[in-house]
Scaffold this motif. Structure first.
Motif, PDB file in Angstrom:
ATOM      1  N   SER A  40       4.565  -9.256  13.237  1.00 18.02           N
ATOM      2  CA  SER A  40       4.180  -8.249  12.248  1.00 18.02           C
ATOM      3  C   SER A  40       5.380  -7.346  12.003  1.00 18.02           C
ATOM      4  CB  SER A  40       2.979  -7.421  12.744  1.00 18.02           C
ATOM      5  OG  SER A  40       3.299  -6.710  13.932  1.00 18.02           O
ATOM      6  N   TYR A  41       5.481  -6.861  10.781  1.00 18.68           N
ATOM      7  CA  TYR A  41       6.569  -5.943  10.467  1.00 18.68           C
ATOM      8  C   TYR A  41       6.188  -5.077   9.272  1.00 18.68           C
ATOM      9  CZ  TYR A  41       7.808  -9.248   6.718  1.00 18.68           C
ATOM     10  OH  TYR A  41       7.762 -10.070   5.617  1.00 18.68           O
ATOM     11  N   ALA A  42       6.797  -3.931   9.205  1.00 16.36           N
ATOM     12  CA  ALA A  42       6.665  -3.029   8.058  1.00 16.36           C
ATOM     13  C   ALA A  42       7.997  -3.023   7.314  1.00 16.36           C
ATOM     14  CB  ALA A  42       6.302  -1.620   8.516  1.00 16.36           C
ATOM     15  N   LEU A 102       5.738  -2.761  16.103  1.00 20.56           N
ATOM     16  CA  LEU A 102       4.513  -2.134  15.623  1.00 20.56           C
ATOM     17  C   LEU A 102       3.470  -2.183  16.733  1.00 20.56           C
ATOM     18  CD1 LEU A 102       4.378  -3.638  12.013  1.00 20.56           C
ATOM     19  CD2 LEU A 102       5.407  -1.474  12.753  1.00 20.56           C
ATOM     20  N   ASP A 103       3.602  -1.280  17.676  1.00 19.64           N
ATOM     21  CA  ASP A 103       2.746  -1.308  18.859  1.00 19.64           C
ATOM     22  C   ASP A 103       1.301  -0.926  18.567  1.00 19.64           C
ATOM     23  OD1 ASP A 103       4.920  -2.029  20.422  1.00 19.64           O
ATOM     24  OD2 ASP A 103       5.461   0.052  20.865  1.00 19.64           O
ATOM     25  N   ASP A 104       1.056  -0.251  17.440  1.00 19.41           N
ATOM     26  CA  ASP A 104      -0.306   0.181  17.120  1.00 19.41           C
ATOM     27  C   ASP A 104      -1.127  -0.890  16.426  1.00 19.41           C
ATOM     28  OD1 ASP A 104       0.015   2.708  18.238  1.00 19.41           O
ATOM     29  OD2 ASP A 104       0.719   3.607  16.365  1.00 19.41           O
ATOM     30  N   ILE A 105      -0.502  -1.995  16.013  1.00 23.13           N
ATOM     31  CA  ILE A 105      -1.247  -3.077  15.395  1.00 23.13           C
ATOM     32  C   ILE A 105      -1.974  -3.868  16.479  1.00 23.13           C
ATOM     33  CG2 ILE A 105      -1.102  -5.189  14.017  1.00 23.13           C
ATOM     34  CD1 ILE A 105      -0.455  -2.751  12.410  1.00 23.13           C
ATOM     35  N   ASN A 106      -3.278  -4.072  16.297  1.00 22.49           N
ATOM     36  CA  ASN A 106      -4.053  -4.847  17.260  1.00 22.49           C
ATOM     37  C   ASN A 106      -3.642  -6.320  17.185  1.00 22.49           C
ATOM     38  OD1 ASN A 106      -5.982  -5.968  18.935  1.00 22.49           O
ATOM     39  ND2 ASN A 106      -7.684  -4.818  18.061  1.00 22.49           N
ATOM     40  N   PRO A 107      -3.085  -6.902  18.247  1.00 16.57           N
ATOM     41  CA  PRO A 107      -2.601  -8.292  18.162  1.00 16.57           C
ATOM     42  C   PRO A 107      -3.719  -9.326  18.150  1.00 16.57           C
ATOM     43  CG  PRO A 107      -2.334  -7.491  20.392  1.00 16.57           C
ATOM     44  CD  PRO A 107      -2.816  -6.323  19.582  1.00 16.57           C
ATOM     45  N   HIS A 135       0.840  -1.196   0.000  1.00 20.57           N
ATOM     46  CA  HIS A 135       0.000   0.000   0.000  1.00 20.57           C
ATOM     47  C   HIS A 135       0.879   1.251   0.000  1.00 20.57           C
ATOM     48  CE1 HIS A 135       0.023  -0.749   4.666  1.00 20.57           C
ATOM     49  NE2 HIS A 135       1.217  -0.548   4.177  1.00 20.57           N
ATOM     50  N   ASN A 136       0.230   2.398   0.160  1.00 21.63           N
ATOM     51  CA  ASN A 136       0.981   3.658   0.152  1.00 21.63           C
ATOM     52  C   ASN A 136       1.168   4.232   1.550  1.00 21.63           C
ATOM     53  OD1 ASN A 136      -1.669   4.485   0.655  1.00 21.63           O
ATOM     54  ND2 ASN A 136      -1.476   6.364  -0.558  1.00 21.63           N
ATOM     55  N   LEU A 137       0.859   3.432   2.594  1.00 28.86           N
ATOM     56  CA  LEU A 137       1.051   3.880   3.970  1.00 28.86           C
ATOM     57  C   LEU A 137       2.437   3.457   4.437  1.00 28.86           C
ATOM     58  CD1 LEU A 137      -0.209   5.135   6.579  1.00 28.86           C
ATOM     59  CD2 LEU A 137      -0.810   2.776   7.223  1.00 28.86           C
ATOM     60  N   ARG A 138       3.316   4.416   4.611  1.00 32.38           N
ATOM     61  CA  ARG A 138       4.639   4.092   5.128  1.00 32.38           C
ATOM     62  C   ARG A 138       4.613   4.169   6.645  1.00 32.38           C
ATOM     63  NH1 ARG A 138      10.743   6.537   3.926  1.00 32.38           N
ATOM     64  NH2 ARG A 138      11.737   5.203   5.512  1.00 32.38           N
ATOM     65  N   ILE A 139       5.106   3.107   7.274  1.00 32.00           N
ATOM     66  CA  ILE A 139       5.160   3.021   8.727  1.00 32.00           C
ATOM     67  C   ILE A 139       6.621   3.081   9.160  1.00 32.00           C
ATOM     68  CG2 ILE A 139       4.545   1.654  10.754  1.00 32.00           C
ATOM     69  CD1 ILE A 139       2.431   0.261   9.058  1.00 32.00           C
ATOM     70  N   THR A 156      12.094   7.445  20.677  1.00 39.51           N
ATOM     71  CA  THR A 156      11.019   6.895  21.513  1.00 39.51           C
ATOM     72  C   THR A 156      10.559   5.514  21.074  1.00 39.51           C
ATOM     73  OG1 THR A 156       9.281   7.905  20.157  1.00 39.51           O
ATOM     74  CG2 THR A 156      10.224   9.248  21.937  1.00 39.51           C
ATOM     75  N   GLY A 157      10.854   5.121  19.832  1.00 41.54           N
ATOM     76  CA  GLY A 157      10.360   3.855  19.308  1.00 41.54           C
ATOM     77  C   GLY A 157       8.908   3.905  18.882  1.00 41.54           C
ATOM     78  N   LYS A 158       8.272   5.063  18.971  1.00 41.19           N
ATOM     79  CA  LYS A 158       6.865   5.201  18.628  1.00 41.19           C
ATOM     80  C   LYS A 158       6.692   5.272  17.115  1.00 41.19           C
ATOM     81  CE  LYS A 158       2.472   5.854  19.412  1.00 41.19           C
ATOM     82  NZ  LYS A 158       1.653   4.707  19.878  1.00 41.19           N
ATOM     83  N   GLU A 159       5.687   4.566  16.600  1.00 45.67           N
ATOM     84  CA  GLU A 159       5.425   4.618  15.155  1.00 45.67           C
ATOM     85  C   GLU A 159       4.875   5.980  14.723  1.00 45.67           C
ATOM     86  OE1 GLU A 159       3.303   0.603  15.984  1.00 45.67           O
ATOM     87  OE2 GLU A 159       4.264   2.057  17.309  1.00 45.67           O
TER      88      GLU A 159
END
Length: 233
Positions: A162-164, A178-183, A96-100, A106-109
Motif C-alpha cells: 500500500s502507498y499514498a 502506512l502503518d494505520d492501514i489494516n493489512p 480523494h481529498n485525504l492527504r496522507i 517518527t515515521g508516524k502518519e
C-alpha cells in the motif's frame, strides 16, 4: 522517491500470471466435477469508496479498482446451485481529498483534508491485495437456454503493498509506510448478471484504518464499499 508506474504494472502482471498458474495446477489434480463449471474467470472494474469517514471527506469520480478472480466450481449434482472458490487479486486506487503524509522524525502518519482551492495533480491511496474468495452460486434457467447469475460471496485477503501518492507543481511524494492501514481484509460481495456481464457490489467488514485521526476525528470506523461491473469467462 517515486517508483516507476511501468514497474508497478509489471509486478501486477507477474502476480496475475502466478495466480493463473496456481489455479491451473490445482485444477489438474481435481476430479472433473470440480473443474467443469462455468464462470471460472472474473474481471471486475469498480468504483471504490471509503465510507463512514470523518466529515469533510470526499472521493473523486475517477477512483478505480480492478479485481481478477480465478475460480473452480463444485456443483450440487445437476441442480442450479453450486459453490465457487479460488484465488483473487485486487488493486484499488482511492482518489480523494485525504492527504496522507509521515512525520520525518517518527515515521508516524498524519492526515489532512485538502481544500477545494488546493491545486494538485494527484492525491491517491493504493492498496494491492491477494485474496481467497468463496461464493454460493444460484443460476435459475430461462426459457431461451441461458441462465441468470446470482452469486453471494465472501472473501478474505492480505494487503501486501500500500502507498499514498501526492504530487503538485512542485513536489512528487510516495509514502510506502502506512502503518494505520489494516493489512487484513475481509468482506461480502454480490454478483447479479446475465451471460457475460454482472453488476458487482462489495462491502468490507473490517475497519479500513486501525488508527489515526483527521481534524480530531478518529478514522477507525471507516470501511470500504465498491460497486461496478464484472465480465466472466
Amino acid at each position: 522517491m517515486r517508483r516507476s508506474s511501468i514497474a508497478d504494472y509489471r509486478k501486477q502482471l507477474a502476480l496475475c500470471i502466478a495466480l493463473l498458474g496456481c489455479v491451473g495446477l490445482m485444477a489438474q489434480s481435481l476430479p472433473t466435477r470440480y473443474t467443469n463449471g462455468k464462470d471460472r474467470v472474473f474481471f471486475t472494474l469498480s468504483h471504490p469508496i471509503i465510507i463512514d469517514m470523518p466529515s469533510g471527506y470526499s472521493t473523486q469520480w475517477y477512483a478505480n479498482e480492478y479485481n481478477l478472480q480465478l475460480l473452480m466450481e463444485s456443483r450440487f449434482g445437476e441442480s442450479i446451485f453450486s459453490i465457487g472458490y479460488g484465488l483473487g487479486y485486487t488493486s484499488s486506487n482511492f482518489h480523494h481529498n485525504l492527504r496522507i503524509d509521515s512525520d520525518p522524525a517518527t515515521g508516524k502518519e498524519f492526515y489532512q483534508f485538502l481544500s477545494d482551492t488546493t491545486s494538485f495533480r494527484r492525491n491517491k491511496l493504493n492498496t494491492k491485495i491477494v485474496e481467497i474468495p468463496i461464493e454460493f452460486r444460484f443460476r435459475p434457467r430461462l426459457g431461451n437456454g441461458y441462465s441468470l447469475r446470482l452469486y453471494a460471496g465472501f472473501k478474505a485477503g492480505y494487503i501486501f503493498e500500500s502507498y499514498a501518492r501526492y504530487s503538485d507543481d512542485k513536489i512528487k511524494l510516495d509514502d510506502y509506510r502506512l502503518d494505520d492501514i489494516n493489512p487484513w481484509v475481509y468482506g461480502v460481495y454480490l454478483k447479479l448478471g446475465y451471460r457475460l456481464f454482472s453488476i458487482y457490489g462489495y462491502y468490507g467488514l473490517q475497519p479500513f484504518f486501525t488508527g489515526g485521526d483527521v481534524n480530531g476525528q478518529a478514522l477507525e470506523g471507516a470501511r470500504q464499499l465498491s460497486f461496478g461491473i464484472s465480465i466472466s469467462g
